[in-house]
Design an enzyme around this catalytic site. Structure first.
Site, mmCIF file in Angstrom:
data_model
loop_
_atom_site.group_PDB
_atom_site.id
_atom_site.type_symbol
_atom_site.label_atom_id
_atom_site.label_comp_id
_atom_site.label_asym_id
_atom_site.label_seq_id
_atom_site.Cartn_x
_atom_site.Cartn_y
_atom_site.Cartn_z
ATOM 1 N N HIS A 23 -1.210 0.206 -9.852
ATOM 2 C CA HIS A 23 -1.899 -0.749 -8.960
ATOM 3 C C HIS A 23 -2.461 -1.951 -9.757
ATOM 4 C CE1 HIS A 23 -3.984 -1.051 -4.789
ATOM 5 N NE2 HIS A 23 -3.788 -2.250 -5.307
ATOM 6 N N ARG A 56 0.850 -1.185 0.000
ATOM 7 C CA ARG A 56 0.000 0.000 0.000
ATOM 8 C C ARG A 56 0.892 1.243 0.000
ATOM 9 N NH1 ARG A 56 -3.459 -2.721 -1.582
ATOM 10 N NH2 ARG A 56 -5.493 -3.212 -0.670
HETATM 11 P P1 NAP Z 1 -1.612 -11.470 4.901
HETATM 12 O O1 NAP Z 1 -1.804 -12.874 4.476
HETATM 13 O O2 NAP Z 1 -2.506 -10.907 5.945
HETATM 14 O O3 NAP Z 1 -0.075 -11.329 5.358
HETATM 15 C C1 NAP Z 1 0.395 -10.239 6.049
HETATM 16 C C2 NAP Z 1 1.816 -10.527 6.541
HETATM 17 O O4 NAP Z 1 2.330 -9.333 7.143
HETATM 18 C C3 NAP Z 1 1.853 -11.613 7.602
HETATM 19 O O5 NAP Z 1 2.996 -12.408 7.424
HETATM 20 C C4 NAP Z 1 1.965 -10.817 8.909
HETATM 21 O O6 NAP Z 1 2.642 -11.486 9.959
HETATM 22 C C5 NAP Z 1 2.788 -9.643 8.467
HETATM 23 N N1 NAP Z 1 2.597 -8.479 9.346
HETATM 24 C C6 NAP Z 1 1.431 -7.863 9.668
HETATM 25 N N2 NAP Z 1 1.664 -6.839 10.526
HETATM 26 C C7 NAP Z 1 2.995 -6.827 10.760
HETATM 27 C C8 NAP Z 1 3.863 -6.031 11.559
HETATM 28 N N3 NAP Z 1 3.382 -5.039 12.318
HETATM 29 N N4 NAP Z 1 5.182 -6.306 11.556
HETATM 30 C C9 NAP Z 1 5.675 -7.341 10.826
HETATM 31 N N5 NAP Z 1 4.909 -8.129 10.035
HETATM 32 C C10 NAP Z 1 3.597 -7.883 10.004
HETATM 33 O O7 NAP Z 1 -1.726 -10.479 3.645
HETATM 34 P P2 NAP Z 1 -1.562 -10.849 2.097
HETATM 35 O O8 NAP Z 1 -2.759 -11.542 1.601
HETATM 36 O O9 NAP Z 1 -0.245 -11.504 1.918
HETATM 37 O O10 NAP Z 1 -1.547 -9.382 1.444
HETATM 38 C C11 NAP Z 1 -0.602 -8.402 1.812
HETATM 39 C C12 NAP Z 1 -0.989 -7.052 1.256
HETATM 40 O O11 NAP Z 1 -0.732 -6.991 -0.147
HETATM 41 C C13 NAP Z 1 -2.464 -6.702 1.330
HETATM 42 O O12 NAP Z 1 -2.810 -6.253 2.628
HETATM 43 C C14 NAP Z 1 -2.606 -5.616 0.288
HETATM 44 O O13 NAP Z 1 -2.406 -4.358 0.889
HETATM 45 C C15 NAP Z 1 -1.467 -5.895 -0.686
HETATM 46 N N6 NAP Z 1 -1.936 -6.283 -2.039
HETATM 47 C C16 NAP Z 1 -1.571 -5.515 -3.098
HETATM 48 C C17 NAP Z 1 -1.965 -5.877 -4.376
HETATM 49 C C18 NAP Z 1 -1.532 -5.095 -5.573
HETATM 50 O O14 NAP Z 1 -2.029 -5.335 -6.676
HETATM 51 N N7 NAP Z 1 -0.608 -4.178 -5.453
HETATM 52 C C19 NAP Z 1 -2.737 -7.027 -4.569
HETATM 53 C C20 NAP Z 1 -3.090 -7.779 -3.464
HETATM 54 C C21 NAP Z 1 -2.681 -7.403 -2.189
HETATM 55 P P3 NAP Z 1 2.023 -12.808 10.647
HETATM 56 O O15 NAP Z 1 2.061 -13.860 9.582
HETATM 57 O O16 NAP Z 1 2.949 -13.103 11.765
HETATM 58 O O17 NAP Z 1 0.636 -12.466 11.069
HETATM 59 C C1 GLV Z 2 -5.223 -5.219 -4.005
HETATM 60 O O1 GLV Z 2 -4.620 -4.214 -3.791
HETATM 61 C C2 GLV Z 2 -5.736 -6.093 -2.990
HETATM 62 O O2 GLV Z 2 -5.665 -5.752 -1.802
HETATM 63 O O3 GLV Z 2 -6.229 -7.173 -3.351
#
Ligand code: NAP
Ligand code: GLV
Length: 311
Positions: free
Chosen positions: A274, A226
């Site tokens: 994005h 983000r």
């Molecule tokens: P997720 O499964 O919730 O994983 C989040 C990771 O971040 C987990 O490993 C978590 O640790 C860690 N984390 C959270 N808070 C933290 C902190 N304070 N310090 C250190 N580590 C921390 O999320 P995801 O599905 O992988 O997605 C991640 C992000 O990608 C989304 O929230 C979104 O903003 C972004 N995204 C972007 C796009 C794009 O097109 N650009 C597309 C999809 C998603 P734990 O495992 O220990 O809980």
């Molecule tokens: C994209 O940014 C998502 O959070 O899936």
């Protein structure tokens, strides 16, 4: 639940709701599927599927609401909205296609950087046969969740040395894992940093002056999480002073990125709008159907957000 079918509403704003509506209407567990703001009878809505902030006053018109899902992986648009009730389950998209597309985008960025593709293009224009060297890279992934964990594994399989940073320590084969108290040790090693943290009160502005001061000189940054993770002025300073050698940015504090924004013309910044990984209705509808079945049977929903943690 006493019903056999769920009435849903899609509030997608920047995406077309039609593929979602058409897909959900074919699923056995869905009854009516409406699209905000056209829906008339909000009193019978059981499930609300949201992308981007909701208009005000939507939820209070849905007394039967039992489930809210983000249509993306991120839930910041829900967590930041005071009208979202905390007593009903909130889920998000955790989908293999989303993980695949994110990994592919980041790997593209890493390989373009590793193989000096920008310089090769410039050399081509000059007809300059300059065989630029390339080196093994250590990749650091911030966030080892559904997307970061998948990416880390893919990078190991491609032969990169991989380090990961997450709130809790992980056990992923071949990945050196650091927990939330080990940021400094984690930052001291990678040549490339990939941000895949969720945005929460803990992680907002995490990529700041202090953070950039701890990375190896000449680190390459890929931000696909983000825009609010980055203090933009500090990023520009880190690039201008050579602390970072370049950045590939897919997300921004303000989207679309304003025309006058300095990132557009910065020589060390690459921008995409994005698009790193966009939820595919074709795949994600199966996930929603699966959770709809669970709701009907009174089972707990998959991929729920932890309200306390904010992701
Ligand atoms: P997720 O499964 O919730 O994983 C989040 C990771 O971040 C987990 O490993 C978590 O640790 C860690 N984390 C959270 N808070 C933290 C902190 N304070 N310090 C250190 N580590 C921390 O999320 P995801 O599905 O992988 O997605 C991640 C992000 O990608 C989304 O929230 C979104 O903003 C972004 N995204 C972007 C796009 C794009 O097109 N650009 C597309 C999809 C998603 P734990 O495992 O220990 O809980
Ligand atoms: C994209 O940014 C998502 O959070 O899936």
């Amino acid at each position: 639940m006493d019903k056999q079918k769920i009435n849903a509403m899609i509030a997608a704003k920047t995406w077309s709701a039609q593929p979602w509506k058409q897909g959900l209407e074919k699923m056995p567990s869905f009854g009516t599927v409406d699209v905000w703001p056209k829906a008339q009878d909000l009193e019978t809505i059981d499930a609300l599927f949201v992308w981007k902030p909701l208009d005000r006053g939507v939820i209070e018109r849905m007394p039967q609401l039992k489930w809210i899902s983000s249509l993306g992986a991120g839930v910041d648009h829900l967590m930041n909205d005071p009208q979202i009730p905390r007593h009903i389950p909130i889920t998000r998209i955790v989908d293999p296609w989303l993980a695949r597309d994110m990994s592919n985008y980041v790997i593209m960025g890493i390989l373009m950087h590793q193989r000096s593709m920008d310089e090769h293009k410039i050399n081509q224009q000059k007809m300059d046969w300059n065989r630029l060297p390339y080196h093994p890279l250590k990749i650091g992934v911030l966030g080892l969740g559904a997307l970061g964990g998948h990416l880390a594994q893919q990078l190991v399989d491609l032969g990169f040395e991989v380090l990961g940073y997450s709130r809790t320590r992980k056990h992923i084969e071949g990945v050196k894992s650091f927990d939330e108290n080990e940021m400094d040790a984690f930052l001291s090693e990678p040549d490339v940093l990939v941000n895949l943290l969720p945005i929460t009160s803990q992680t907002t502005d995490v990529l700041d002056l202090n953070f950039f001061a701890k990375v190896r000189t000449g680190t390459y940054l890929i931000n696909v999480a983000r825009g609010n993770h980055v203090v933009e002025e500090d990023l520009v300073n880190a690039l201008d002073q050579g602390q970072l050698c370049g950045a590939l940015l897919d997300v921004f504090r303000e989207e679309p990125l304003p025309k006058e924004h300095p990132f557009w013309n910065h020589p060390k910044i690459k921008i995409t709008p994005h698009v790193a990984s966009v939820t595919s209705p074709e795949s994600a509808i199966n996930l929603l159907e699966n959770n709809a079945k669970r709701l009907i049977k009174g089972q707990s929903l998959l991929h729920q957000v932890d309200i306390e943690l904010g992701y």
